[in-house]
Design an enzyme around this catalytic site. Structure first.
Site, PDB file in Angstrom:
ATOM      1  CD  GLU A   1      -1.433 -11.503 -19.200  1.00 48.28           C
ATOM      2  OE1 GLU A   1      -0.858 -10.686 -18.485  1.00 48.28           O
ATOM      3  OE2 GLU A   1      -2.504 -12.069 -18.884  1.00 48.28           O
TER       4      GLU A   1
ATOM      5  CG  HIS B   1      -2.198  -0.791   0.886  1.00 44.10           C
ATOM      6  ND1 HIS B   1      -2.924  -1.476   1.828  1.00 44.10           N
ATOM      7  CD2 HIS B   1      -2.823  -0.989  -0.282  1.00 44.10           C
ATOM      8  CE1 HIS B   1      -3.953  -2.056   1.248  1.00 44.10           C
ATOM      9  NE2 HIS B   1      -3.914  -1.785  -0.024  1.00 44.10           N
TER      10      HIS B   1
ATOM     11  CB  CYS C   1      -0.952  -3.294 -22.214  1.00 48.45           C
ATOM     12  SG  CYS C   1      -1.400  -4.966 -21.752  1.00 48.45           S
TER      13      CYS C   1
ATOM     14  CG  ASP D   1       2.030 -12.222 -16.407  1.00 44.31           C
ATOM     15  OD1 ASP D   1       2.733 -12.679 -15.494  1.00 44.31           O
ATOM     16  OD2 ASP D   1       1.031 -11.513 -16.209  1.00 44.31           O
TER      17      ASP D   1
HETATM   18  C1  PEP Z   1       1.584  -8.035 -18.379  1.00 41.47           C
HETATM   19  O1  PEP Z   1       1.623  -9.172 -17.920  1.00 41.47           O
HETATM   20  O2  PEP Z   1       2.424  -7.604 -19.207  1.00 41.47           O
HETATM   21  C2  PEP Z   1       0.550  -7.091 -17.953  1.00 41.47           C
HETATM   22  C3  PEP Z   1       0.422  -5.919 -18.538  1.00 41.47           C
HETATM   23  O3  PEP Z   1      -0.253  -7.461 -16.911  1.00 41.47           O
HETATM   24  P1  PEP Z   1       0.188  -7.348 -15.360  1.00 41.47           P
HETATM   25  O4  PEP Z   1       1.489  -6.624 -15.314  1.00 41.47           O
HETATM   26  O5  PEP Z   1      -0.908  -6.644 -14.658  1.00 41.47           O
HETATM   27  O6  PEP Z   1       0.299  -8.797 -14.997  1.00 41.47           O
HETATM   28 MG    MG Z   2      -0.049  -9.899 -16.789  1.00 42.31          MG
END
Ligand code: PEP
Ligand code: MG
Length: 583
Positions: free
Chosen positions: A433, A191, A504, A457
């Site tokens: 992922e 947090h 992303c 991931d």
């Molecule tokens: C990713 O895995 O690249 C992703 C954007 O999701 P997170 O980082 O939330 O797992």
């Molecule tokens: Mg992810």
């Protein structure tokens, strides 16, 4: 010069003199309560609890005014603990039946709870131990008459170095005087780290024994983008970071100008440059920084530290707020990605040997319709307020997408029957992922409306490198040819099916990563909002022809070094990259 490599927790570069904070749970003196004195001790304990509640509510209200209600809820777990019978009744019982002092009884009780929680290896539970410790220090200090451990005086910006920090500390920090935070322990999901991001204080965590390796008053630099801390930097290093910080601060001055510019290459190829958001409260800032929509709205903020499932109405309001911030632009809501490093208390998940290979992402949602259906309904209702799209994490198979679509259709039927408005043509996409999803991209493309590649991931699962293990940070390599080839495969499969393919994962916010992705004809990037100006400037200086050639050369390289060299070679080098170990 000492260099410590940890994990990034809050973007930005902080430079200042080290202020070491030695805080710990106070030692409780031994002793028992006199015969007949227990009642008085119970009253003292109750007074300390009310005092803690008063202070926490005041902190919460202050944060609500400064940052908004979602951030303010960070104090809810601690406030809830003050009513938890395990804490309150357990302590009273020790006082009344074992004649312990209030401080000793509370200390013991909290220790027992900590032991119980610590037995799980879920990082989310471990993050909550940090909340527990924060509360414990507050109550014990009151009972023992110890002054505030967090108070310190400074007139120059400092870099706070500590074993770990707490939300109470960060909530009261003056961002003008604290240049950065650096901790031996801690995680990005704690947090206090979430608060640091909201307050825009750079932070790095998991730095090992930094507290022992540095001294009070030494100059230090914290790079919150890479998780690197440089203590006593040499002239070269200092100047490099000063330059970089000046560039970043310069963006802040010309942010409106940059925000108004198009994300377009020199040869007029438009790129959809969107923002990744962890909290709805970040939407406005992302818009000011020039985001053209949201490429990833993480929704775990709705469950972190909560003791019950989030309701449909609260979710609908949060999603609607983000959609309304970006009228006419895509807002991609990712359904709950629980498990792995994001563990909600209310699901009572059993401890797993390998949480990242366990009950995670879409698997949890498909098994828990009472959690998933309200979210799908809330997402659908938000489609009435903008170009809201829905995205599913950790998909491996076509069957998973089909199951999600069935539930989405059921949610749509319900809303139709209730006369609630929503967009019937809502787009459903999948994250890519895992290697399984990447290798099956052609089949998956037949069942979804868009792909978004989650490189965080994808790298972890391709290279078998735990993304949260700072010891393995050097092995977490998105430029590995095996990762690159999968990204290329997904881009081609998505394109031939006519789908938008975006990235992303954090790779898209690294300049060289962005070059590679654009070269693979991935024309939508979603990055953490502080990286928007840098990536936009980069895009505006590139020619799509050059980056295509760069990516094509990179695809033939046999090592990560070869990939990077091919990229730098083909585009004639990148500003500031030669020095950036994390490019
Ligand atoms: C990713 O895995 O690249 C992703 C954007 O999701 P997170 O980082 O939330 O797992
Ligand atoms: Mg992810």
């Amino acid at each position: 010069m000492i260099i410590a490599e940890g994990s990034p927790a809050s973007e930005g570069i902080g430079i200042g003199l080290i202020k070491r904070l030695h805080w710990r749970v106070p030692k409780v003196p031994p002793g028992v309560v006199e015969e007949g004195g227990a009642q008085g001790e119970v009253l003292r304990f109750d007074e300390a609890l009310s005092h803690a509640r008063e202070r926490l509510v005041a902190l919460k209200e202050d944060l609500e005014g400064r940052l908004g209600s979602v951030e303010a809820r960070i104090f809810d777990p601690q406030i809830l603990m003050l009513d938890d019978p395990q804490v309150v009744e357990g302590t009273r019982d020790y006082i009344s039946n074992h004649r312990m002092t209030a401080a000793r009884a509370f200390d013991w009780r909290m220790l027992e709870l900590k032991e119980r929680w610590a037995q799980t290896s879920h990082p989310m539970v471990l993050d909550r131990l940090n909340d527990l410790e924060d509360l414990k220090v507050r109550v014990l200090n009151r009972l023992l008459g110890i002054p505030d451990p967090w108070a310190f005086e400074t007139s120059d910006p400092v870099v706070v170095v500590a074993r770990d920090l707490t939300p109470s500390f960060v909530a009261r920090v003056d961002p003008a005087l604290v240049a950065a935070l650096a901790t031996d322990e801690g995680t990005r999901t704690a947090h206090w780290a979430i608060l640091a991001r909201s307050l825009q204080i750079p932070a790095a965590v998991g730095l090992g024994s930094l507290t022992q390796r540095c001294q009070e008053g030494q100059p230090a630099i914290v790079d919150g983008r890479t998780g690197r801390v440089v203590v006593d930097p040499d002239e070269n290093e200092r100047q490099r970071y000063e330059r970089r910080r000046t560039t970043i601060l310069g963006w802040a001055d010309s942010i409106h100008e940059i925000a108004l510019q198009e994300a377009v290459t020199v040869d007029r190829q438009s790129i959809a440059l969107r923002a990744n958001l962890d909290l709805p409260g970040e939407a406005e800032r992302a818009r000011l920084y020039g985001a053209e929509g949201v490429g990833l709205l993480r929704t775990e903020f709705l469950v972190v530290g909560r003791n019950k499932m989030p309701g449909e109405e609260e979710q609908y309001e949060a999603y609607k707020r983000v959609a309304q911030t970006f009228p006419g632009q895509a807002v991609i809501i990712r359904t709950f990605d629980l498990g792995g490093d994001k563990f909600p208390m209310f699901l009572h998940m059993a401890a797993e040997q390998n949480p990242f290979l366990g009950w995670r992402g879409v698997r949890v949602c498909l098994d828990q319709p009472e959690l998933f259906m309200p979210q799908l309904r809330a997402c659908l209702r938000a489609t009435a307020h903008g170009d809201v799209r829905i995205m599913v994490p950790l998909v491996n198979t076509v069957e998973e997408i089909q199951a999600v679509r069935e539930l989405l259709n059921a949610a749509a039927d319900q809303l139709r029957a209730e006369g609630k408005p929503f967009n019937r043509g809502v787009k459903l996409g999948t994250m890519i992922e895992t290697p399984a999803a990447a290798l099956k991209a052609t089949e998956l493309a037949q069942h979804v409306d868009f792909f978004s590649i989650g490189t965080n991931d994808l790298v972890q699962y391709t290279l078998a490198v735990d993304r949260t293990n700072t010891r393995l940070a050097k092995l977490f390599d998105p430029f590995h040819p095996a990762v690159l080839r999968q990204i290329s495969l997904v881009a081609r499969a998505g394109r031939s099916a006519g789908l938008e393919v975006s990235v992303c994962g954090e790779f898209a916010s690294k300049p060289l990563g962005a070059v590679l992705l654009l070269g693979l004809d991935i024309l939508a990037l979603s990055v953490a909002w502080p990286s928007l100006p840098e990536i936009k400037k980069l895009i505006r200086g590139l020619r799509i022809e050059d980056v295509r050639r760069a990516a094509s050369d990179a695809l033939h390289a046999s090592s990560s070094q070869g990939v990077k060299a091919a990229l730098i070679d083909a585009i004639g080098g990148l500003p500031d990259l030669a020095h950036n170990s994390q490019h």
